[in-house]
Write a protein that holds these residues in place. Structure first.
Motif, PDB file in Angstrom:
ATOM      1  N   ARG A 254       0.836  -1.199   0.000  1.00 11.47           N
ATOM      2  CA  ARG A 254       0.000   0.000   0.000  1.00 11.47           C
ATOM      3  C   ARG A 254       0.878   1.260   0.000  1.00 11.47           C
ATOM      4  NH1 ARG A 254      -5.177   2.139   2.057  1.00 11.47           N
ATOM      5  NH2 ARG A 254      -4.701   4.160   2.955  1.00 11.47           N
ATOM      6  N   GLU A 255       1.905   1.246   0.817  1.00 12.57           N
ATOM      7  CA  GLU A 255       2.803   2.414   0.875  1.00 12.57           C
ATOM      8  C   GLU A 255       3.552   2.608  -0.438  1.00 12.57           C
ATOM      9  OE1 GLU A 255       5.497   2.231   4.184  1.00 12.57           O
ATOM     10  OE2 GLU A 255       3.842   1.848   5.592  1.00 12.57           O
ATOM     11  N   ALA A 256       3.997   1.503  -1.023  1.00 13.86           N
ATOM     12  CA  ALA A 256       4.762   1.599  -2.276  1.00 13.86           C
ATOM     13  C   ALA A 256       3.875   2.097  -3.416  1.00 13.86           C
ATOM     14  CB  ALA A 256       5.367   0.235  -2.618  1.00 13.86           C
ATOM     15  N   VAL A 257       2.640   1.596  -3.485  1.00  9.88           N
ATOM     16  CA  VAL A 257       1.720   2.049  -4.532  1.00  9.88           C
ATOM     17  C   VAL A 257       1.408   3.532  -4.324  1.00  9.88           C
ATOM     18  CG1 VAL A 257      -0.631   1.815  -5.426  1.00  9.88           C
ATOM     19  CG2 VAL A 257       0.735  -0.231  -4.966  1.00  9.88           C
ATOM     20  N   ALA A 258       1.202   3.916  -3.075  1.00  4.40           N
ATOM     21  CA  ALA A 258       0.905   5.324  -2.771  1.00  4.40           C
ATOM     22  C   ALA A 258       2.070   6.220  -3.196  1.00  4.40           C
ATOM     23  CB  ALA A 258       0.610   5.489  -1.275  1.00  4.40           C
ATOM     24  N   ALA A 259       3.292   5.790  -2.906  1.00  5.32           N
ATOM     25  CA  ALA A 259       4.462   6.601  -3.269  1.00  5.32           C
ATOM     26  C   ALA A 259       4.580   6.713  -4.785  1.00  5.32           C
ATOM     27  CB  ALA A 259       5.727   5.980  -2.679  1.00  5.32           C
ATOM     28  N   ALA A 260       4.323   5.608  -5.486  1.00  2.00           N
ATOM     29  CA  ALA A 260       4.402   5.627  -6.951  1.00  2.00           C
ATOM     30  C   ALA A 260       3.332   6.552  -7.532  1.00  2.00           C
ATOM     31  CB  ALA A 260       4.240   4.209  -7.495  1.00  2.00           C
ATOM     32  N   LEU A 261       2.129   6.494  -6.984  1.00  2.00           N
ATOM     33  CA  LEU A 261       1.053   7.364  -7.464  1.00  2.00           C
ATOM     34  C   LEU A 261       1.401   8.834  -7.232  1.00  2.00           C
ATOM     35  CD1 LEU A 261      -2.130   5.411  -6.293  1.00  2.00           C
ATOM     36  CD2 LEU A 261      -1.431   5.879  -8.653  1.00  2.00           C
ATOM     37  N   CYS A 262       1.914   9.128  -6.052  1.00  6.29           N
ATOM     38  CA  CYS A 262       2.283  10.513  -5.744  1.00  6.29           C
ATOM     39  C   CYS A 262       3.287  11.031  -6.759  1.00  6.29           C
ATOM     40  CB  CYS A 262       2.884  10.609  -4.340  1.00  6.29           C
ATOM     41  SG  CYS A 262       1.667  10.405  -3.038  1.00  6.29           S
TER      42      CYS A 262
END
Lengths: 281, 244
Positions: A254-262
């Protein structure tokens, strides 16, 4: 003598949620043109931060999806419209007694339209049976940034999926026809497939991120420059299409996907390098 | 190996337009590592798996190839080969074009896309020159440089009246043998270890062929994100011998 009432027949009332969201660009930005919604699905429009696009929040008032439940989601953006679609909470797919839980999503983007399709993760309970299809059609100049994360078992309680099925398909069509197809099919012994060293290698979550119609090469370099929180990779499987995958523990994915989206929304969509408040509150 | 060939020949009794010998001869030529499609330059992500220390033994290599066949590209490509073969046998251009479009779109990474599209293009070109067939030429002309290997192979087999099962088993065997060969070079393993791996894979290949024959294109899928990640990470691998 009081007599016992005959037992009530078991209730297997099936929820058939649906919505169709139609947005168009107007003189004062993107505006709602039409919205159809059918309980238990609801679409809310929280007031976005001034630097965000129109934001639609999908809410499942039933709190989750059971076997036999269905959800149909349709999003249409006219030329030049810009929007972010997310969910108010993680979606839950409960153990099924047999029938599948069906989710059908259709996205149509007009010329130059931009959609972020970034629901929060979908949590599959042990024994869940999910059949999900996403079809997106992009006109020339349209951009789609999409991310979906599947979590296999309730991570908080340490649950591992040993029963259940998942079929999760993507179909992207661009201005020149069929662009990309993909499907995850965990149907032949999910426990073995999740454990296989070159299958899921015991990972509890899989995140998938797509950017279609954007600057794919630049986006790939953006993603490759991020710190690696989980096993991940970025590639361009078809011209103009950026694809990234994230595999690992649910929280870290979840954190990695969030960082990529940001990173991508800032670099490519002119949006702030943070996620909409839906994700964080 | 002798057993495989016997089985193959026994299954070729359905062919009517060419002799068993002619069908077998074509099949052996098209599947030979000498057929100039550059198969030996692709490792399907295996080079990264070896680099990462995930494949060190024959057992690891078998696990890798098994997942490719059962839950990876082998599953999708075998089903598309079947669809192309059936369309060719039925002279159904629309179904053949649909199989070609699906196969071109169904690509998990840049390098696995290169692997199948470059081999498909080379296969179409060589086959057109050495084994000309007007229907195959028309297919190649409709999809210039856009035929995935399993579709080009399946269509050619259909047009040349090669029975489905030997063509399918042969294609999967070739795919698996090429990965085993890459593993023998990369790990490295002994040549005999490689052949033991190939022998061990036979039931996996038969099961993959069974699955492909009964697959529905609409519910096709994979279950091997680790393979996708290894292929993606091969793109940035510093020292590499293979194109995938």
């Amino acid at each position: 003598m009081p007599r016992d009432l005959p037992p009530a027949p078991p209730r297997h009332q099936r929820a058939e949620g649906a919505f169709a969201l139609h947005l168009a660009a107007g003189p004062r930005g993107t505006a709602l043109r039409d919205l159809y919604q059918q309980a238990p699905a609801r679409v809310l429009f929280p007031v976005p931060e001034p630097d965000e696009a129109l934001t639609a929040a999908v809410l499942n008032c039933a709190g989750g999806l059971a076997g036999g439940d269905s959800l149909r989601q349709e999003v249409r953006l006219e030329a030049g419209a810009r929007a972010t679609l997310s969910t108010a909470a993680a979606e839950k797919v409960y153990r099924s007694l047999g029938p599948e839980t069906r989710v059908e999503s259709a996205v149509t983007l007009g010329p130059g339209a931009m959609l972020e399709w970034i629901p929060q993760e979908t949590i599959l309970f042990e024994g869940a049976r999910l059949r999900r299809r996403m079809a997106a059609r992009l006109a020339p100049g349209a951009r789609l940034l999409a991310a979906e994360t599947l979590v296999f078992g309730r991570a908080a309680s340490g649950e591992t999926m040993t029963a259940g099925t998942v079929f999760d398909a993507w179909r992207l069509e661009g201005p020149d026809g069929l662009l990309w197809l993909d499907a995850l099919a965990l149907e032949g012994g999910i426990g073995t497939q999740l454990a296989a060293p070159f299958g899921f290698a015991g990972a509890k979550a899989l995140g998938t991120l797509l950017l279609a119609g954007g600057a794919a090469e630049a986006g790939r370099e953006t993603l490759r420059s991020l710190p690696e929180r989980v096993a991940c990779g970025a590639t361009i499987p078809r011209p103009g299409l950026l694809l990234a995958r994230f595999l690992g523990p649910a929280g870290a994915v979840r954190e990695a996907v969030a960082a990529a989206l940001c990173a991508l929304r800032a670099a490519q969509l002119g949006l702030p390098a943070r996620l909409p408040r839906l994700w964080t509150t | 190996m002798a057993t495989t060939i016997t089985t193959t020949m026994a299954m070729m009794t359905t062919t009517t337009t060419i002799t068993e010998g002619a069908a077998l001869y074509r099949l052996l030529a098209w599947l030979s590592p000498a057929y100039p499609i550059g198969a030996y330059t692709y490792s399907h992500g295996l080079e990264r798996a070896v680099e990462d220390g995930a494949v060190k033994t024959r057992a690891d290599l078998l696990a890798y190839v098994t997942t490719v066949l059962r839950d990876g590209a082998g599953r999708v490509d075998a089903a598309l080969l079947v669809a192309a073969w059936r369309a060719a046998i039925a002279d159904d251009d629309a179904a053949l074009d649909e199989a070609a479009r699906l196969a071109a779109a169904w690509r998990g990474t840049a390098e696995t896309a290169l692997e199948t599209m470059a081999q498909g293009t080379a296969f179409a070109s060589v086959t057109h020159s050495a084994w000309p067939d007007p229907r195959f030429a028309a297919l190649a002309a409709r999809h210039p440089r856009a035929l995935a290997h399993p579709v080009a192979f399946g269509a050619a087999a259909g047009f040349h009246a090669i029975p489905l099962r030997p063509a399918l088993t042969g294609f999967l065997s070739g795919f698996a043998a090429n990965l085993v060969s890459a593993g023998v070079r990369l790990v490295p393993l002994g040549q005999t270890d490689g052949q033991i791996a190939t022998a061990t894979l036979h039931p996996i290949i038969e099961a993959a062929a069974d699955a492909a024959e009964s697959a529905e294109l609409d519910s096709l899928g994979t279950a091997a994100p680790m393979l996708d990640l290894l292929s993606m990470r091969h793109e940035t691998q510093y020292t590499r011998l293979f194109r995938s």
